[in-house]
Design a protein around this motif. Structure first.
Motif, PDB file in Angstrom:
ATOM      1  N   SER A  13      46.650 -34.792 -66.599  1.00 17.84           N
ATOM      2  CA  SER A  13      45.932 -33.515 -66.550  1.00 17.84           C
ATOM      3  C   SER A  13      46.297 -32.611 -67.721  1.00 17.84           C
ATOM      4  N   GLN A  93      47.446 -25.417 -59.793  1.00 14.79           N
ATOM      5  CA  GLN A  93      47.453 -26.875 -59.754  1.00 14.79           C
ATOM      6  C   GLN A  93      46.342 -27.401 -58.844  1.00 14.79           C
ATOM      7  N   GLU A  96      43.014 -27.290 -60.620  1.00  9.75           N
ATOM      8  CA  GLU A  96      42.911 -28.393 -61.576  1.00  9.75           C
ATOM      9  C   GLU A  96      42.633 -29.712 -60.857  1.00  9.75           C
ATOM     10  N   THR A 100      39.366 -32.318 -61.126  1.00  2.88           N
ATOM     11  CA  THR A 100      39.531 -33.747 -61.362  1.00  2.88           C
ATOM     12  C   THR A 100      38.831 -34.569 -60.281  1.00  2.88           C
TER      13      THR A 100
END
Length: 140
Positions: A13, A93, A96, A100
């Motif tokens: 990432s 987090q 993110e 994804t």
């Protein structure tokens, strides 16, 4: 999620190759590969270096589940805010991870499990915000 999974997720990432991360941590690419496959674990000093490098806690790296520290009635406002700030990193987090997961347009079984874990984490963060509001005397 295991250490291997978290490390691979953090590395990819942040768009690092195994080789690039190895250089940053001053280890071999093979060491990174072994950590990511679960074949071995880093020593405590290297685990702390990984934690510092990616700006995550050791708990996040090493525990199977993310833990959000709940606010206790005897916590003062400063302590409550510190706990909220720790949860803010997890919110970043999570966002993110959600990007994804959504990128390929399909949710596989592992992603579904992760989405359920994310939901529980967000519930905990919501409780922290509610507790802070109560400590401030604000009504919901």
């Amino acid at each position: 999620m295991s250490f291997a999974d978290r490390l691979r997720e953090l590395r990819t990432s942040n768009r690092y190759s195994q080789e690039q991360l190895a250089e940053k941590l001053m280890v071999s690419r093979q060491a990174i590969s072994k950590w990511e496959t679960g074949e071995s674990l880093p020593d405590i000093d290297k685990a702390m270096q990984v934690s510092d490098f990616f700006g995550v806690t050791m708990d996040y790296l090493l525990k199977d589940k993310e833990s959000i520290q709940e606010i206790h009635p005897d916590d003062n406002m400063d302590r409550a805010i510190i706990k909220f700030m720790a949860s803010a990193r997890q919110m970043n987090q999570i966002s993110e991870e959600l990007v994804t997961i959504a990128m390929d347009g399909k949710i596989d079984d592992d992603e579904l499990v992760r989405l359920q874990e994310i939901n529980l984490t967000l519930d905990s963060i919501t409780r922290i915000i509610r507790d802070i509001k109560e400590k401030m005397g604000m009504e919901q």
